[in-house]
Design an enzyme around this catalytic site. Structure first.
Site, PDB file in Angstrom:
ATOM      1  N   GLU A  57       6.776   0.810 -15.663  1.00  0.00           N
ATOM      2  CA  GLU A  57       8.123   0.243 -15.566  1.00  0.00           C
ATOM      3  C   GLU A  57       8.120  -1.270 -15.788  1.00  0.00           C
ATOM      4  O   GLU A  57       7.182  -1.952 -15.392  1.00  0.00           O
ATOM      5  CB  GLU A  57       8.696   0.524 -14.172  1.00  0.00           C
ATOM      6  CG  GLU A  57       8.894   1.999 -13.909  1.00  0.00           C
ATOM      7  CD  GLU A  57       9.393   2.292 -12.510  1.00  0.00           C
ATOM      8  OE1 GLU A  57       9.848   3.412 -12.276  1.00  0.00           O
ATOM      9  OE2 GLU A  57       9.329   1.400 -11.651  1.00  0.00           O
ATOM     10  N   CYS A 115       9.844  -8.706 -15.001  1.00  0.00           N
ATOM     11  CA  CYS A 115       8.947  -8.224 -13.951  1.00  0.00           C
ATOM     12  C   CYS A 115       8.078  -7.137 -14.582  1.00  0.00           C
ATOM     13  O   CYS A 115       8.590  -6.127 -15.063  1.00  0.00           O
ATOM     14  CB  CYS A 115       9.794  -7.675 -12.803  1.00  0.00           C
ATOM     15  SG  CYS A 115       8.836  -6.943 -11.484  1.00  0.00           S
ATOM     16  N   CYS A 149      -1.359   2.802  -8.775  1.00  0.00           N
ATOM     17  CA  CYS A 149      -2.100   1.818  -7.983  1.00  0.00           C
ATOM     18  C   CYS A 149      -2.946   2.574  -6.960  1.00  0.00           C
ATOM     19  O   CYS A 149      -2.490   3.560  -6.392  1.00  0.00           O
ATOM     20  CB  CYS A 149      -1.132   0.870  -7.268  1.00  0.00           C
ATOM     21  SG  CYS A 149      -1.975  -0.387  -6.288  1.00  0.00           S
ATOM     22  N   CYS A 192      -0.365   1.330  -0.253  1.00  0.00           N
ATOM     23  CA  CYS A 192       0.515   0.778   0.783  1.00  0.00           C
ATOM     24  C   CYS A 192       1.589   1.831   1.095  1.00  0.00           C
ATOM     25  O   CYS A 192       2.159   2.434   0.175  1.00  0.00           O
ATOM     26  CB  CYS A 192       1.157  -0.533   0.318  1.00  0.00           C
ATOM     27  SG  CYS A 192      -0.068  -1.769  -0.171  1.00  0.00           S
ATOM     28  N   CYS A 251       5.246   1.778  -0.400  1.00  0.00           N
ATOM     29  CA  CYS A 251       5.359   1.540  -1.839  1.00  0.00           C
ATOM     30  C   CYS A 251       5.290   2.843  -2.632  1.00  0.00           C
ATOM     31  O   CYS A 251       4.323   3.597  -2.508  1.00  0.00           O
ATOM     32  CB  CYS A 251       4.237   0.604  -2.269  1.00  0.00           C
ATOM     33  SG  CYS A 251       4.098   0.426  -4.049  1.00  0.00           S
ATOM     34  N   GLU A 295      -1.831  -3.400  -9.079  1.00  0.00           N
ATOM     35  CA  GLU A 295      -2.361  -4.604  -8.433  1.00  0.00           C
ATOM     36  C   GLU A 295      -3.016  -5.488  -9.503  1.00  0.00           C
ATOM     37  O   GLU A 295      -4.084  -5.160 -10.032  1.00  0.00           O
ATOM     38  CB  GLU A 295      -3.362  -4.186  -7.350  1.00  0.00           C
ATOM     39  CG  GLU A 295      -4.201  -5.311  -6.787  1.00  0.00           C
ATOM     40  CD  GLU A 295      -3.413  -6.532  -6.307  1.00  0.00           C
ATOM     41  OE1 GLU A 295      -2.397  -6.370  -5.599  1.00  0.00           O
ATOM     42  OE2 GLU A 295      -3.820  -7.662  -6.644  1.00  0.00           O
ATOM     43  N   SER A 314       1.631 -11.591  -8.066  1.00  0.00           N
ATOM     44  CA  SER A 314       1.720 -11.090  -6.692  1.00  0.00           C
ATOM     45  C   SER A 314       0.512 -10.208  -6.412  1.00  0.00           C
ATOM     46  O   SER A 314       0.177  -9.328  -7.198  1.00  0.00           O
ATOM     47  CB  SER A 314       3.012 -10.282  -6.548  1.00  0.00           C
ATOM     48  OG  SER A 314       3.076  -9.677  -5.274  1.00  0.00           O
ATOM     49  N   LEU A 319       1.942 -10.113   2.378  1.00  0.00           N
ATOM     50  CA  LEU A 319       1.337 -10.151   3.716  1.00  0.00           C
ATOM     51  C   LEU A 319       1.903  -9.028   4.581  1.00  0.00           C
ATOM     52  O   LEU A 319       1.168  -8.207   5.113  1.00  0.00           O
ATOM     53  CB  LEU A 319       1.579 -11.535   4.332  1.00  0.00           C
ATOM     54  CG  LEU A 319       0.713 -11.894   5.532  1.00  0.00           C
ATOM     55  CD1 LEU A 319      -0.765 -11.776   5.223  1.00  0.00           C
ATOM     56  CD2 LEU A 319       1.032 -13.308   6.010  1.00  0.00           C
TER      57      LEU A 319
HETATM   58  N1  SAH Z   1       0.322  -4.948  -6.065  1.00  0.00           N
HETATM   59  C1  SAH Z   1       0.924  -6.222  -5.982  1.00  0.00           C
HETATM   60  C2  SAH Z   1       2.088  -6.432  -6.933  1.00  0.00           C
HETATM   61  C3  SAH Z   1       3.020  -5.286  -7.140  1.00  0.00           C
HETATM   62  S1  SAH Z   1       4.019  -4.889  -5.784  1.00  0.00           S
HETATM   63  C4  SAH Z   1       1.325  -6.513  -4.549  1.00  0.00           C
HETATM   64  O1  SAH Z   1       1.281  -5.597  -3.735  1.00  0.00           O
HETATM   65  O2  SAH Z   1       1.648  -7.666  -4.256  1.00  0.00           O
HETATM   66  C5  SAH Z   1       5.151  -6.265  -5.752  1.00  0.00           C
HETATM   67  C6  SAH Z   1       5.773  -6.500  -4.381  1.00  0.00           C
HETATM   68  O3  SAH Z   1       6.656  -5.412  -4.034  1.00  0.00           O
HETATM   69  C7  SAH Z   1       4.751  -6.569  -3.243  1.00  0.00           C
HETATM   70  O4  SAH Z   1       5.047  -7.638  -2.387  1.00  0.00           O
HETATM   71  C8  SAH Z   1       4.961  -5.251  -2.555  1.00  0.00           C
HETATM   72  O5  SAH Z   1       4.495  -5.265  -1.253  1.00  0.00           O
HETATM   73  C9  SAH Z   1       6.449  -5.081  -2.676  1.00  0.00           C
HETATM   74  N2  SAH Z   1       6.957  -3.733  -2.395  1.00  0.00           N
HETATM   75  C10 SAH Z   1       6.324  -2.552  -2.560  1.00  0.00           C
HETATM   76  N3  SAH Z   1       7.105  -1.531  -2.166  1.00  0.00           N
HETATM   77  C11 SAH Z   1       8.268  -2.070  -1.732  1.00  0.00           C
HETATM   78  C12 SAH Z   1       9.459  -1.535  -1.188  1.00  0.00           C
HETATM   79  N4  SAH Z   1       9.617  -0.222  -1.026  1.00  0.00           N
HETATM   80  N5  SAH Z   1      10.442  -2.389  -0.837  1.00  0.00           N
HETATM   81  C13 SAH Z   1      10.301  -3.724  -1.024  1.00  0.00           C
HETATM   82  N6  SAH Z   1       9.203  -4.297  -1.543  1.00  0.00           N
HETATM   83  C14 SAH Z   1       8.177  -3.471  -1.883  1.00  0.00           C
HETATM   84 FE1  SF4 Z   2      -0.314  -1.231  -4.967  1.00  0.00          FE
HETATM   85 FE2  SF4 Z   2       1.179  -3.447  -4.543  1.00  0.00          FE
HETATM   86 FE3  SF4 Z   2       2.196  -0.963  -4.181  1.00  0.00          FE
HETATM   87 FE4  SF4 Z   2       0.363  -1.891  -2.464  1.00  0.00          FE
HETATM   88  S1  SF4 Z   2       2.448  -2.734  -2.813  1.00  0.00           S
HETATM   89  S2  SF4 Z   2       0.404   0.150  -3.371  1.00  0.00           S
HETATM   90  S3  SF4 Z   2      -0.928  -3.063  -3.826  1.00  0.00           S
HETATM   91  S4  SF4 Z   2       1.535  -1.860  -6.086  1.00  0.00           S
END
Ligand code: SAH
Ligand code: SF4
Length: 393
Positions: free
Chosen positions: A116, A135, A142, A146, A149, A207, A238, A262
């Site tokens: 995307e 973006c 990934c 998390c 996510c 990531e 990020s 964080l």
């Molecule tokens: N992997 C990297 C970059 C991609 S995610 C990272 O984790 O930083 C980009 C941002 O979106 C990160 O800060 C991530 O934590 C956030 N993110 C992921 N899922 C989300 C959600 N459901 N709502 C809001 N932000 C989210």
């Molecule tokens: Fe991967 Fe970033 Fe999603 Fe965590 S928030 S699962 S590091 S894409």
């Protein structure tokens, strides 16, 4: 929440057909660095300056085909198109928010993987010029899992190549330039305001620092003054917080913005949602951020997704304030975008403001970021657009 009107188109490009027919797709020209391109062009018996012309057509003009490269001879254009593909991505679907501010594309890669890409449009607000932020994704899927996510919940597929990363910006650039030209036609913009994509954030799927080499390679292409010319200060990477790669990035001499996801002020809370925290605990991560900020003299951005009842209390805000005290940084508070099947809810705006107050007690500047665009019901992954103007202005 914004709802999307949808338009979709079936992938028709040669790569998909080649895959279906079992033939080999041509290598992508977007995978060449500038010096690679010079070598290739010379091998084709052309003068060196022709490589500069091709580069400009690819990245400055965002040409859609070799045929459009009218300053090159027909023979040279033919040789290029017999050797390289200009279509590492084909559009599988696109969505635009009702207010028109945000568009999202689902792209199919040559091997069928889906990624995307988002374009966010910001109108000038008096003291800041119009901006268009792309973006982009660095991986299909990934591996880091998390829990909030959608991409993380889908698992890892593969790293993207340099060409697959930069081609996302080129694709969006074509749209952005066409819009600028239409605005010039209607008098909404003057001729000098043809700017295309002004900012890039590596906040799509995947990531970036797991795909370190290709991420840095892509940044160098985006940054090139004869091409897309996106200033390093307009590029934000990020990361979930991979310490060795953060330290390596500090030595790359890139003036980009670094954003650290964080999402919690202590190990116990962070480990509940981010498995990577067991490898790189919060204190060590923040120590690496100090090193990064000292070396690069750049402010660090922290992203903190607010998850109702999980990490959004005033005590946690104060703990975060203490953790970040003394670091040149800015915190972006982002009410979670609930994912389908996810368990998290967004806290009310009033709670987000109270959290912000807790940070302020420790002198930590922050902004509450409401999403821009992306309706999760449109079936997107975790890729969602949001207001990140202070990162990318
Ligand atoms: N992997 C990297 C970059 C991609 S995610 C990272 O984790 O930083 C980009 C941002 O979106 C990160 O800060 C991530 O934590 C956030 N993110 C992921 N899922 C989300 C959600 N459901 N709502 C809001 N932000 C989210
Ligand atoms: Fe991967 Fe970033 Fe999603 Fe965590 S928030 S699962 S590091 S894409």
């Amino acid at each position: 929440m914004t709802t999307f009107s949808s338009s979709s188109s079936a992938p028709t490009e040669s790569a998909t057909q080649a895959a279906a027919e079992g033939t080999q797709a041509l290598p992508s020209i977007f995978d060449l660095s500038r010096s690679d391109l010079v070598s290739v062009v010379e091998e084709m018996g052309e003068k060196r300056f022709r490589a500069d012309q091709v580069w400009r057509w690819l990245y400055f003009d965002a040409a859609e085909s070799f045929d459009q490269m009218s300053t090159l001879s027909k023979t040279f254009r033919n040789t290029l198109s017999e050797t390289f593909s200009m279509a590492p991505l084909t559009e599988a679907m696109s969505l635009t928010s009702k207010d028109g501010s945000t568009s999202k594309w689902l792209f199919r890669l040559q091997d069928g993987e889906l990624i995307e890409t988002v374009l966010m449009r910001y109108e000038t607000d008096g003291h800041r010029r119009n901006r268009k932020t792309a973006c982009i994704s660095t991986q299909a899927g990934c591996a880091l899992g998390c829990t909030f996510c959608a991409t993380g919940q889908q698992g890892f597929r593969r790293n993207l190549s340099v060409g697959e990363i930069v081609a996302q910006v080129v694709a969006v650039q074509r749209v952005a330039i066409a819009e600028d030209e239409a605005d010039i036609g209607t008098g909404k913009r003057t001729k000098g305001e043809l700017q295309g994509v002004t900012n890039v954030v590596f906040m799509g799927m995947g990531e970036p620092l797991v795909n370190y080499k290709n991420t840095v390679g892509a940044i160098r292409v985006l940054n090139d003054g004869q091409g897309l010319n996106i200033g390093a200060r307009h590029i934000t990477v990020s990361t979930v917080g991979l310490i060795p790669e953060i330290l390596k990035l500090a030595d790359e001499d890139l003036q980009i913005n670094l954003a650290i996801s964080l999402h919690a002020p202590d190990n116990q809370t962070r480990s509940q949602t981010m498995p990577i925290n067991k490898r790189y605990p919060v204190e060590e991560l923040v120590r690496a951020c100090h090193t990064y900020a000292d070396k690069t003299k750049r402010r660090i951005f922290f992203e903190y997704v607010l998850l109702k009842g999980q990490n959004d209390s005033i005590e946690q805000a104060q703990k975060l304030g203490r953790l970040l005290n003394g670091l040149h940084c800015h915190v972006n508070l982002i009410p979670v975008n609930p994912t389908s099947g996810g368990v998290y809810e967004r806290p009310e705006m009033s709670l987000a403001k109270i959290f912000q107050g807790g940070l302020k007690q420790y002198g930590i500047p922050s902004t509450v970021r409401m999403e821009k665009g992306i309706d999760i019901n449109a079936g997107c992954g975790q890729l969602r657009a949001r207001v990140i103007d202070n990162i990318s202005s």
